[in-house]
Motif scaffolding. Structure first.
Motif, mmCIF file in Angstrom:
data_model
loop_
_atom_site.group_PDB
_atom_site.id
_atom_site.type_symbol
_atom_site.label_atom_id
_atom_site.label_comp_id
_atom_site.label_asym_id
_atom_site.label_seq_id
_atom_site.Cartn_x
_atom_site.Cartn_y
_atom_site.Cartn_z
ATOM 1 N N GLY A 1 6.552 13.992 5.699
ATOM 2 C CA GLY A 1 6.126 12.520 6.995
ATOM 3 C C GLY A 1 5.172 12.178 7.801
ATOM 4 N N TYR A 2 4.266 12.875 7.491
ATOM 5 C CA TYR A 2 2.699 11.873 7.917
ATOM 6 C C TYR A 2 2.611 11.013 6.943
ATOM 7 C CZ TYR A 2 -2.233 11.187 7.711
ATOM 8 O OH TYR A 2 -3.648 10.647 8.368
ATOM 9 N N LYS A 3 2.899 11.309 5.475
ATOM 10 C CA LYS A 3 2.632 9.898 4.462
ATOM 11 C C LYS A 3 3.627 9.306 4.722
ATOM 12 C CE LYS A 3 2.444 9.398 -0.161
ATOM 13 N NZ LYS A 3 3.155 7.796 -0.635
ATOM 14 N N ASP A 4 4.897 9.260 5.259
ATOM 15 C CA ASP A 4 6.031 8.041 5.997
ATOM 16 C C ASP A 4 5.325 7.328 6.356
ATOM 17 O OD1 ASP A 4 7.741 8.666 3.492
ATOM 18 O OD2 ASP A 4 8.768 9.846 4.522
ATOM 19 N N PHE A 5 4.354 8.188 8.400
ATOM 20 C CA PHE A 5 4.131 7.006 8.729
ATOM 21 C C PHE A 5 2.974 6.493 8.476
ATOM 22 C CE2 PHE A 5 1.828 6.403 12.939
ATOM 23 C CZ PHE A 5 2.674 6.438 13.479
ATOM 24 N N ILE A 6 1.824 6.975 7.909
ATOM 25 C CA ILE A 6 1.257 6.068 7.895
ATOM 26 C C ILE A 6 1.204 5.192 6.667
ATOM 27 C CG2 ILE A 6 -0.921 6.020 5.962
ATOM 28 C CD1 ILE A 6 -1.318 7.687 8.729
ATOM 29 N N ASP A 7 2.536 4.639 5.347
ATOM 30 C CA ASP A 7 2.742 4.218 4.868
ATOM 31 C C ASP A 7 3.107 2.677 5.593
ATOM 32 O OD1 ASP A 7 2.544 5.189 3.001
ATOM 33 O OD2 ASP A 7 4.219 5.900 1.707
ATOM 34 N N THR A 8 4.131 3.445 6.519
ATOM 35 C CA THR A 8 5.487 2.318 8.309
ATOM 36 C C THR A 8 3.663 1.850 8.613
ATOM 37 O OG1 THR A 8 7.135 4.182 7.859
ATOM 38 C CG2 THR A 8 6.018 2.369 10.036
ATOM 39 N N THR A 9 2.712 1.842 9.295
ATOM 40 C CA THR A 9 1.773 1.509 9.688
ATOM 41 C C THR A 9 1.309 0.429 8.459
ATOM 42 O OG1 THR A 9 -0.115 3.014 8.800
ATOM 43 C CG2 THR A 9 1.072 3.115 10.781
ATOM 44 N N LYS A 10 1.346 0.742 7.098
ATOM 45 C CA LYS A 10 0.771 0.377 6.117
ATOM 46 C C LYS A 10 1.754 -1.593 5.411
ATOM 47 C CE LYS A 10 -2.699 3.485 3.612
ATOM 48 N NZ LYS A 10 -2.249 4.170 2.540
ATOM 49 N N SER A 11 2.653 -0.731 6.009
ATOM 50 C CA SER A 11 3.769 -2.181 5.923
ATOM 51 C C SER A 11 3.879 -3.139 6.951
ATOM 52 C CB SER A 11 5.211 -1.184 5.879
ATOM 53 O OG SER A 11 5.502 -0.201 4.914
ATOM 54 N N ILE A 12 3.839 -2.384 7.843
ATOM 55 C CA ILE A 12 3.571 -2.966 9.563
ATOM 56 C C ILE A 12 2.525 -4.301 8.810
ATOM 57 C CG2 ILE A 12 3.380 -3.590 11.376
ATOM 58 C CD1 ILE A 12 5.170 -0.912 12.238
ATOM 59 N N ALA A 13 1.403 -3.663 8.343
ATOM 60 C CA ALA A 13 0.198 -4.736 8.500
ATOM 61 C C ALA A 13 -0.176 -6.002 7.458
ATOM 62 C CB ALA A 13 -1.565 -3.513 8.407
ATOM 63 N N LYS A 14 0.798 -5.310 6.820
ATOM 64 C CA LYS A 14 1.307 -6.191 5.325
ATOM 65 C C LYS A 14 2.303 -7.186 5.510
ATOM 66 C CE LYS A 14 0.839 -3.327 1.227
ATOM 67 N NZ LYS A 14 2.017 -2.504 0.580
ATOM 68 N N VAL A 15 3.145 -6.971 6.416
ATOM 69 C CA VAL A 15 3.832 -7.941 7.525
ATOM 70 C C VAL A 15 3.149 -9.160 8.384
ATOM 71 C CG1 VAL A 15 6.205 -8.511 9.041
ATOM 72 C CG2 VAL A 15 6.479 -7.030 7.081
ATOM 73 N N GLY A 16 1.887 -8.361 9.222
ATOM 74 C CA GLY A 16 0.984 -8.699 9.832
ATOM 75 C C GLY A 16 0.806 -9.965 8.952
ATOM 76 N N ARG A 17 0.043 -9.783 7.802
ATOM 77 C CA ARG A 17 -0.785 -10.706 7.044
ATOM 78 C C ARG A 17 0.336 -11.718 6.479
ATOM 79 N NH1 ARG A 17 -3.216 -5.661 5.873
ATOM 80 N NH2 ARG A 17 -1.970 -5.136 4.117
#
Length: 837
Positions: free
Chosen positions: A294-310
């Protein structure tokens, strides 16, 4: 005095060229707002998680052992220099049955699997949502989902039969949230039932009769001051983990000798009846937050959003550069004689450039600041509301992120103001005498179509002028087409993202899973009576006995928890689950031999291909390598399919724990519920998973993602309108004399409109075509960055999405053409045609 004059002139231009000023303002607003909003969202989510875990005193490290953990282990860990706090915790995996009175016959008597935990007093502290915490050994608190899914309320009771617990029946006195289970999806694995834990529950520690702790939670010194998952935090955790490992072997040996003291005494050893090597060892498992799914999914989600932001802001800024360059170039050209006059009066080039620099700077700063505040507050909250369907963290924290704000504003200033200065200095290189005279028109040239008489001679006079103008103003044409193409691509990417997300349910439960019911069996029960009942049921078309359990699989250093499915019979299995080879046009394949078949997302995560291998661990912690036969279609969760013989060789005796049922026809909602209720009356049935209910739940989650798509589409649509309106305004201002001449020659308003709108229409058509093609690639790129470990999005864009994207862009062209009509009517022919000199 000169600078004051320039500044006054610049601010006067803001009023006189208000449309141009507003268009630049909107370009900055969209660019900065989108960049700051999307970029800060990932950081806001990470800060929210970090704050929640810190406030709950969540563990940094966790230790489990095959023989439990003693107070001696606890004492030895407390002495370590890198460890801040230590907490021993009791846990048990239990089969839970609601206890209902006879007055509530409508409620279902289902068995669930729960992780029952002794309430900790120092670390991993729970937060009360409703009711109160247990005050007696006969009381329990549960998560909210247990109440809602099982139609249970506070005051009801539940039952769990376990000799290691002081009580059998527990009264539910409250609901809680736990930092161990902030993900709504993941509850961990167990050896009970289908191997998946359904709920978490908390009781007083005194309920547990066991002496040994199930888990020891630890916090690391200085870790709380660092942001979770970031490099500084991970470095502290790694150092502490290494220190814990330094005492691991000694504590394992001590625990082994304590547990088996009766077997290891000299008398027993001398008898030869007991061998030290035959006794199960005490083995420590040291994990950190990164090991929690669950923690890993949350962190992966934040990373995905950051990638979209780029990704997206890049398109916004590129278009901003093009538009600002053309817009300011036209403004400078209109002021050509004024610039020459200023140079003649002794104004320096930097002083003259200041006038246009201030104009673009003011528009960028005003738009950037407005966009910054809108983006920072609107976008993170919208995105967080989407993910509340997946995570249960009490409060979202929106922080002011100066780095992203200033970076976004700096990029906007460079793009827009830089374009303005480039446009100014392109004119300032000329001498005063040249600048004070009108710019000589370009020499007329024949265009390519004029060399094709068959086509050219069929054009009317006005159409010939339109075609010549298209090639005459090449810069404006290219910028217009690229601007429209970029906006169309963004809009299509938004619709395509929606298609890719929403269709995964249809593909998973249409192409892969054919069953309608997944019937989970109680442990140690005979499923034959159930199978007999199902075989007699006229609604049942097919059924298959399956073994489903969550296991750990690894390859190339990657480790994941997956659902392993083992069919009892291959032929019946084919009727309920279809294995479609992704490397052979999704052709159906059989589960044969001793090879594993794995889902496509898992193959990607494990970096394994056909004929590669994956590794399982059995109950004795021994590894077993299995060759991968085929990689099959799958979209939700990760699966490994094993032949029965292969599973028995790895995990031991085969045991059916699930029956997949496929119905002949789709039942009505009422009939479907009645069918499920009849299944639950069978003594061997623990629970029934209805595919219709599962699809509905997943669709609800996926529907929430439409907000992200809406943000993207609305932003892109506004950008498209601003671009088209700005370019149309430039087009008119460039050709006032030309349009006024047409009016003097007797052209009607409708004919004059067509003279301009035909060009806009052609640009729009070409831009849409390029935008639709590039939008598909942009959509695929976004999907590849946004996927989580348990989802495989469908790589396609529906036909309707192409229609909607084209229709939106076309509608903006129509609106701009309508505005253009009124702008053309306002042109003063005398003023436009008078001699500039």
């Amino acid at each position: 005095m000169k600078n004051k004059t320039i500044i006054i002139s610049s601010f006067r231009n803001m009023t006189q060229s208000s449309k141009r000023f507003i268009s630049l303002l909107f370009m900055a607003l969209l660019g900065v707002g989108f960049y700051a909003g999307i970029s800060s969202t990932s950081q806001d989510m990470l800060s929210t998680l970090d704050t929640y875990l810190d406030q709950s005193k969540a563990h940094d490290l966790q230790i489990q052992s095959t023989l439990g953990l003693s107070k001696a282990d606890l004492a030895s860990l407390e002495k370590l220099s890198d460890i801040d706090s230590v907490q021993g915790i009791y846990t048990k995996d239990e089969l839970i049955e609601p206890v209902f009175s006879k007055a509530a016959p409508s409620k279902k008597d289902e068995t669930a699997i729960a992780k029952v935990i002794g309430i900790p007093d120092k670390l991993d502290k729970i937060s009360l949502v409703k009711g109160r915490l247990p005050q007696k050994d006969s009381e329990i608190v549960v998560e909210e989902a247990y109440l809602t899914k099982n139609k249970v309320k506070l005051g009801d009771s539940l039952k769990m039969t376990d000799s290691d617990l002081t009580n059998e029946t527990f009264k539910i006195v409250g609901t809680v949230k736990s930092p161990l289970y902030f993900s709504k999806v993941h509850r961990g694995t167990t050896s009970l039932g289908d191997g998946q834990i359904d709920y978490f529950m908390y009781v007083k520690p005194s309920v547990f009769k066991q002496d040994a702790y199930s888990v020891i939670a630890l916090t690391v010194k200085g870790a709380k001051e660092e942001m979770t998952s970031q490099t500084a935090y991970l470095d502290k955790i790694a150092a502490a983990k290494k220190e814990v490992e330094s005492i691991k072997e000694a504590q394992e040996t001590q625990r082994f000798e304590t547990v088996y003291a009766d077997y290891l005494n000299p008398t027993a050893m001398a008898s030869g009846l007991v061998k030290r090597d035959s006794l199960p060892p005490a083995k420590w498992y040291i994990t950190d937050r990164q090991d929690d799914t669950g923690y890993k999914d949350f962190i992966d989600t934040t990373k995905s959003i950051a990638k979209v932001g780029r990704v997206f802001p890049v398109v916004f800024y590129v278009i901003a550069v093009l538009i600002s360059l053309v817009s300011m170039a036209r403004m400078v050209e209109e002021d050509r004689s004024e610039i020459g006059t200023l140079k003649a009066l002794g104004f320096s080039n930097p002083a003259i450039a200041l006038k246009y620099g201030l104009f673009s700077l003011s528009a960028t700063l005003v738009g950037g600041v407005i966009g910054m505040f809108i983006g920072l507050n609107l976008i993170p909250n919208l995105i967080w509301n989407i993910y509340t369907s997946l995570f249960t963290i009490p409060k979202f924290i929106v922080l002011f992120q100066p780095v992203y704000c200033l970076t976004g504003l700096a990029i906007a200033l460079i793009c827009i103001c830089g374009g303005a200065l480039v446009a100014v200095y392109r004119e300032l290189i000329y001498t005063t005498s040249i600048l004070m005279r009108p710019k000589a028109p370009k020499a007329g040239k024949r265009i390519l179509l004029e060399y094709v008489p068959v086509i050219w001679n069929r054009f009317s006079f006005s159409n010939k002028i339109v075609m010549r103008n298209l090639f005459r103003y090449k810069t404006r044409a290219i910028v217009t087409i690229l601007g429209i193409a970029g906006c169309t691509a963004l809009i299509l990417a938004g619709f395509g993202l929606k298609d890719s997300i929403t269709d995964i349910v249809k593909y998973q439960y249409g192409n892969v899973f054919k069953y309608d019911k997944l019937v989970s069996l109680k442990a140690s029960t005979d499923e034959q009576p159930l199978l007999n009942d199902l075989s007699k049921n006229k609604e049942v078309a097919h059924m298959a006995n399956l073994s489903m359990a969550t296991k750990q699989v690894s390859s190339h250093g990657e480790v994941y928890d997956v659902t392993v499915i083992v069919p009892d019979d291959i032929q019946t299995f084919k009727q309920v689950i279809s294995l479609n080879d992704i490397n052979d046009n999704k052709k159906a394949v059989s589960l044969t031999g001793n090879q594993a078949i794995i889902s496509q997302k898992l193959a990607k995560l494990l970096k394994v291909q056909e004929k590669g291998s994956i590794t399982f661990k059995d109950s004795r912690d021994e590894t077993h390598e299995v060759e991968v036969g085929k990689i099959v279609e799958n979209y939700i969760q990760n699966y490994v399919y094993l032949p029965k013989a292969t599973s028995q060789a790895i995990f031991g005796e085969y045991d059916t724990n699930v029956v997949a049922v496929k119905l002949k026809n789709k039942l009505s909602t009422q009939a479907d519920q009645k069918f499920d209720a009849s299944l639950l009356t069978n003594q061997s049935v623990a629970s029934v998973i209805n595919s219709r209910t599962t699809v509905s739940m997943i669709n609800d989650t996926m529907t929430s993602l439409n907000l992200v798509v809406l943000i993207l589409i609305v932003s892109s649509a506004i950008l498209a309108f601003v671009v088209m309106y700005n370019l149309a305004t430039i087009n008119i201002s460039e050709r006032k004399r030309e349009i006024a001449t047409l009016k003097v020659l007797g052209f009607y308003d409708q004919e004059t409109d067509a003279y301009i709108t035909k060009e806009n229409t052609i640009f729009t058509i070409v831009g849409i075509i390029i935008g639709l093609v590039s939008g598909v690639y942009l959509c695929h790129f976004i999907i590849s960055t946004c996927e989580t470990d348990t989802l495989m999005f469908v790589r396609h864009v529906n036909t309707l999405s192409f229609v909607f994207a084209s229709a939106l862009t076309t509608s903006f062209t129509v609106i701009v053409n309508l505005i253009t009509h009124f702008s053309l009517k306002k042109i003063d022919m005398i003023d436009a045609l008078k001699n500039i000199e």
